[in-house]
Design an enzyme around this catalytic site. Structure first.
Site, PDB file in Angstrom:
ATOM      1  N   LYS A  90       0.758  -0.929   0.078  1.00  0.00           N
ATOM      2  CA  LYS A  90       0.140  -0.079   0.007  1.00  0.00           C
ATOM      3  C   LYS A  90       0.749   1.613   0.003  1.00  0.00           C
ATOM      4  O   LYS A  90       2.198   1.557   1.210  1.00  0.00           O
ATOM      5  CB  LYS A  90      -1.032  -0.293   1.359  1.00  0.00           C
ATOM      6  CG  LYS A  90      -2.054   0.987   1.055  1.00  0.00           C
ATOM      7  CD  LYS A  90      -3.283   0.793   0.974  1.00  0.00           C
ATOM      8  CE  LYS A  90      -4.397   1.754   1.210  1.00  0.00           C
ATOM      9  NZ  LYS A  90      -3.705   2.873  -0.449  1.00  0.00           N
ATOM     10  N   GLN A 111       6.918   3.822   4.097  1.00  0.00           N
ATOM     11  CA  GLN A 111       5.710   3.605   3.774  1.00  0.00           C
ATOM     12  C   GLN A 111       5.966   1.786   4.620  1.00  0.00           C
ATOM     13  O   GLN A 111       5.006   1.401   5.246  1.00  0.00           O
ATOM     14  CB  GLN A 111       5.315   3.279   2.479  1.00  0.00           C
ATOM     15  CG  GLN A 111       4.128   3.049   2.441  1.00  0.00           C
ATOM     16  CD  GLN A 111       3.892   4.758   2.517  1.00  0.00           C
ATOM     17  OE1 GLN A 111       3.763   5.913   1.768  1.00  0.00           O
ATOM     18  NE2 GLN A 111       2.227   4.757   3.297  1.00  0.00           N
ATOM     19  N   LYS A 126       5.709   1.975  -3.345  1.00  0.00           N
ATOM     20  CA  LYS A 126       5.733   3.332  -3.099  1.00  0.00           C
ATOM     21  C   LYS A 126       5.640   3.463  -5.397  1.00  0.00           C
ATOM     22  O   LYS A 126       6.208   2.460  -5.687  1.00  0.00           O
ATOM     23  CB  LYS A 126       6.121   4.045  -2.900  1.00  0.00           C
ATOM     24  CG  LYS A 126       6.095   6.052  -3.089  1.00  0.00           C
ATOM     25  CD  LYS A 126       4.745   5.912  -1.783  1.00  0.00           C
ATOM     26  CE  LYS A 126       4.737   7.718  -2.248  1.00  0.00           C
ATOM     27  NZ  LYS A 126       4.268   7.712  -1.118  1.00  0.00           N
ATOM     28  N   ASP A 166      -0.619  10.967  -4.540  1.00  0.00           N
ATOM     29  CA  ASP A 166       0.383  11.376  -3.673  1.00  0.00           C
ATOM     30  C   ASP A 166       0.754  12.725  -4.416  1.00  0.00           C
ATOM     31  O   ASP A 166       0.041  13.468  -5.573  1.00  0.00           O
ATOM     32  CB  ASP A 166       2.032  10.568  -3.631  1.00  0.00           C
ATOM     33  CG  ASP A 166       3.459  10.950  -3.070  1.00  0.00           C
ATOM     34  OD1 ASP A 166       2.787  10.918  -1.705  1.00  0.00           O
ATOM     35  OD2 ASP A 166       3.893  11.526  -3.650  1.00  0.00           O
TER      36      ASP A 166
HETATM   37  P1  NDP Z   1       0.253  17.778  -3.803  1.00  0.00           P
HETATM   38  O1  NDP Z   1       0.921  17.617  -4.961  1.00  0.00           O
HETATM   39  O2  NDP Z   1      -1.478  18.182  -3.356  1.00  0.00           O
HETATM   40  O3  NDP Z   1       0.884  19.167  -3.231  1.00  0.00           O
HETATM   41  C1  NDP Z   1       2.592  18.803  -3.065  1.00  0.00           C
HETATM   42  C2  NDP Z   1       2.496  20.799  -2.367  1.00  0.00           C
HETATM   43  O4  NDP Z   1       4.460  20.959  -2.299  1.00  0.00           O
HETATM   44  C3  NDP Z   1       2.410  22.113  -3.538  1.00  0.00           C
HETATM   45  O5  NDP Z   1       2.295  23.325  -2.501  1.00  0.00           O
HETATM   46  C4  NDP Z   1       3.403  21.705  -4.393  1.00  0.00           C
HETATM   47  O6  NDP Z   1       3.731  23.139  -4.984  1.00  0.00           O
HETATM   48  C5  NDP Z   1       4.949  21.697  -3.688  1.00  0.00           C
HETATM   49  N1  NDP Z   1       5.852  21.217  -3.989  1.00  0.00           N
HETATM   50  C6  NDP Z   1       5.814  19.364  -4.818  1.00  0.00           C
HETATM   51  N2  NDP Z   1       7.027  19.535  -5.434  1.00  0.00           N
HETATM   52  C7  NDP Z   1       8.391  21.281  -4.841  1.00  0.00           C
HETATM   53  C8  NDP Z   1       9.472  20.527  -5.309  1.00  0.00           C
HETATM   54  N3  NDP Z   1      10.067  20.172  -5.188  1.00  0.00           N
HETATM   55  N4  NDP Z   1       9.700  21.895  -4.432  1.00  0.00           N
HETATM   56  C9  NDP Z   1       9.098  23.055  -3.479  1.00  0.00           C
HETATM   57  N5  NDP Z   1       7.597  22.209  -3.551  1.00  0.00           N
HETATM   58  C10 NDP Z   1       6.937  21.954  -3.369  1.00  0.00           C
HETATM   59  O7  NDP Z   1       0.917  16.855  -2.332  1.00  0.00           O
HETATM   60  P2  NDP Z   1       0.659  16.620  -1.005  1.00  0.00           P
HETATM   61  O8  NDP Z   1       0.027  17.784  -0.332  1.00  0.00           O
HETATM   62  O9  NDP Z   1      -0.466  15.462  -1.320  1.00  0.00           O
HETATM   63  O10 NDP Z   1       1.963  16.022  -0.306  1.00  0.00           O
HETATM   64  C11 NDP Z   1       2.801  16.448   0.424  1.00  0.00           C
HETATM   65  C12 NDP Z   1       3.966  15.850   0.982  1.00  0.00           C
HETATM   66  O11 NDP Z   1       3.667  14.838   1.481  1.00  0.00           O
HETATM   67  C13 NDP Z   1       4.659  14.812   0.017  1.00  0.00           C
HETATM   68  O12 NDP Z   1       5.933  14.699   0.612  1.00  0.00           O
HETATM   69  C14 NDP Z   1       3.791  13.293  -0.660  1.00  0.00           C
HETATM   70  O13 NDP Z   1       4.746  12.211  -0.144  1.00  0.00           O
HETATM   71  C15 NDP Z   1       3.349  13.419   1.765  1.00  0.00           C
HETATM   72  N6  NDP Z   1       2.136  12.643   1.470  1.00  0.00           N
HETATM   73  C16 NDP Z   1       1.037  12.886   1.082  1.00  0.00           C
HETATM   74  C17 NDP Z   1       0.007  12.071   1.466  1.00  0.00           C
HETATM   75  C18 NDP Z   1      -1.399  12.285   1.335  1.00  0.00           C
HETATM   76  O14 NDP Z   1      -2.312  11.158   1.676  1.00  0.00           O
HETATM   77  N7  NDP Z   1      -1.636  13.468   0.049  1.00  0.00           N
HETATM   78  C19 NDP Z   1       0.741  11.325   2.519  1.00  0.00           C
HETATM   79  C20 NDP Z   1       0.923  11.146   3.307  1.00  0.00           C
HETATM   80  C21 NDP Z   1       2.562  12.168   3.239  1.00  0.00           C
HETATM   81  P3  NDP Z   1       3.275  23.324  -6.265  1.00  0.00           P
HETATM   82  O15 NDP Z   1       1.523  23.578  -6.343  1.00  0.00           O
HETATM   83  O16 NDP Z   1       3.917  24.961  -6.927  1.00  0.00           O
HETATM   84  O17 NDP Z   1       3.610  21.488  -7.117  1.00  0.00           O
END
Ligand code: NDP
Length: 453
Positions: A90, A111, A126, A166
């Site tokens: 998962k 994970q 993943k 993700d």
């Molecule tokens: P989203 O794609 O919804 O959001 C990611 C955010 O991070 C956006 O604001 C994006 O900006 C920014 N971002 C992405 N890449 C970069 C980068 N290289 N440098 C700076 N900013 C960046 O993802 P999530 O919110 O779902 O995920 C965020 C984190 O949380 C990740 O590490 C993910 O693995 C982790 N996570 C997520 C879960 C979930 O349920 N969604 C569960 C557990 C962990 P922009 O809009 O400009 O791309």
């Protein structure tokens, strides 16, 4: 040489071109030293560390799709099935140009322990692709997702491997992926989580990671400091799924959140982030934060400087990094300590560098890694799997209540594991070690019971 050091040396040799994976393995194995030393003979004989650092399988495939100009594009797809000792694989699918095998392996490895911490029966995996969803039309996104699933569907299933969202994979992408799976396999089953509510999704899954992060943080400061989350001022980075719902729940709990960021810049709003406006900009318009600033007179917008956002500079009580890996480095950590920040709980996966983590811990900051603090997302995905299996849908309150209970249990289990092994750092409980130990023990017990496999 100790067993941990021997294995680390081999892992470094075998994976020299995968810095994120090596970072994650080093952090985990280092913190597991007390458990491993206590069981060295048994673990060595059963090659537990060699097995737990090597994925069950790594699948890489070509993803050809046609863009709106009729041009064929080719991306690379990945699925790393890391360990299924305690349940089906998962873990999410990340769509971002930075994706490579090392990043997917680091995320899959983490994970395994995170899923074990949730108390639910799920193994770790993943996947993702170097496809960049930004600026693509809905038709292009669908073309990519259909091609990606055409290959991926050979390796997944409701009792085999259940991917989720993700970075870059939200409700729209999950819908296209699910549709293609159903079409090829001729089966309506809970093969993905994060689905739309009309076709097997769970209420509260969208909110779960951000909400869970707040439940965990709130429980920790209540137990450790005898303080309430309410009344605190907080920095949050990111403006995606995790950040938005962390901001929403924090505000509901009486917390003021003054920042958010995206890949081009950040917002500082001393009056508190307007979460309804942020949702409109990010979830509906899929626009940049400049649009937020244009609509909100109290907000300052800053473009990234030298590739880094500057949210960590503000004087607040707590920090919740929610964007991406390695976004909080040693200089940021020094700023947080100098500003009197008392805790850092990670919403993203590995947003804090190893050096910064150490600095924060040694300087008395309560530090909780994403493995524990963001486990609410995958825990609620597992609740979605349960609902799919019984072909029922639970109410928002029921799922949210279970989520809160799971986050509080995770906190209790981690604290207990840290206590059993005397894991402290900077005068505080070492929650990083506690999380790794609690997650590891359950997986290893299952591996030992199942023999050499
Ligand atoms: P989203 O794609 O919804 O959001 C990611 C955010 O991070 C956006 O604001 C994006 O900006 C920014 N971002 C992405 N890449 C970069 C980068 N290289 N440098 C700076 N900013 C960046 O993802 P999530 O919110 O779902 O995920 C965020 C984190 O949380 C990740 O590490 C993910 O693995 C982790 N996570 C997520 C879960 C979930 O349920 N969604 C569960 C557990 C962990 P922009 O809009 O400009 O791309």
């Amino acid at each position: 040489m100790s067993y941990v050091d021997e294995v680390l040396e081999v892992v470094r040799k075998k994976n020299a071109d995968q810095p994120e994976f090596l970072q994650a393995v080093t952090e985990v194995l280092d913190s597991l030293r007390p458990v491993i030393d206590a069981n060295e003979e048994l673990y060595r004989k059963n090659a537990i560390l060699e097995r737990i650092t090597e994925p069950d399988r790594q699948i890489m495939f070509r993803v050809p799709w046609v863009d709106d100009n009729g041009q064929v594009q080719v991306n690379r797809g990945f699925r790393v099935q890391f360990n299924n000792a305690i349940g089906p694989y998962k873990g999410g699918l990340r769509l971002h140009p930075s994706v490579n095998l090392g990043i997917i392996k680091f995320l899959g490895f983490e994970q395994v322990f995170k899923n074990s911490l949730t108390t639910l029966p799920i193994g770790g995996g993943k996947g993702g692709s170097d496809f960049d969803p930004k600026g693509k039309s809905d038709r292009e996104i669908m073309a990519f997702c259909q091609s990606f699933m055409t290959e991926l569907c050979k390796y997944i299933g409701a009792d085999v491997d259940v991917p989720a969202g993700d970075i870059g994979t939200g409700a729209r992408e999950i819908g296209f992926l699910f549709g293609q799976y159903k079409r090829i396999r001729g089966m309506f089953e809970g093969v993905l989580t994060g689905k739309g509510l009309s076709y097997g999704g769970s209420l509260a899954r969208t909110e779960a990671t951000g909400y869970g992060l707040c439940y965990y943080t709130s429980e920790m400061i209540k137990c450790m400091k005898n303080e309430t989350f309410a009344g605190k001022t907080v920095i949050i980075s990111g403006s995606g799924n995790v950040a938005i719902y962390a901001i929403e729940k924090a505000q509901e709990l009486g917390v003021k959140v003054v920042t958010c960021s995206d890949s081009t810049g950040w917002i500082y709003d001393p009056n508190g982030i307007d979460v309804a406006l942020l949702k409109e900009v990010k979830e509906v318009k899929r626009a940049r934060l400049t649009e937020y600033a244009a609509a909100k007179s109290t907000a300052e917008y800053h473009a990234k400087q030298n590739g880094e956002h500057g949210v960590w500079q503000y004087k607040v009580d707590l920090a919740l990094p929610c964007a991406t890996q390695n976004e909080l480095d040693i200089d940021d950590a020094k700023m947080l300590v100098a500003n009197g920040v008392t805790s850092v709980t990670e919403g993203a996966n590995m947003p804090t560098t190893l050096e910064a983590t150490k600095y924060l811990q040694e300087n008395g900051v309560l530090f909780v890694g994403g493995k524990a603090a963001n486990a609410g997302g995958v825990a609620t995905s597992a609740l979605e799997m349960s609902q799919n299996s019984e072909r029922l849908s639970w109410t928002f309150e029921e799922v949210d209540g279970k989520l809160k209970g799971i986050m509080e249990t995770i906190y209790a289990n981690i604290s207990d594991a840290a206590k059993r092994y005397n894991a402290t750092v900077g005068g505080n409980t070492d929650y990083v070690a506690g999380a790794n130990i609690a997650g590891f023990e359950k997986v290893v017990n299952a591996m030992l019971a199942q023999g050499v496999c």
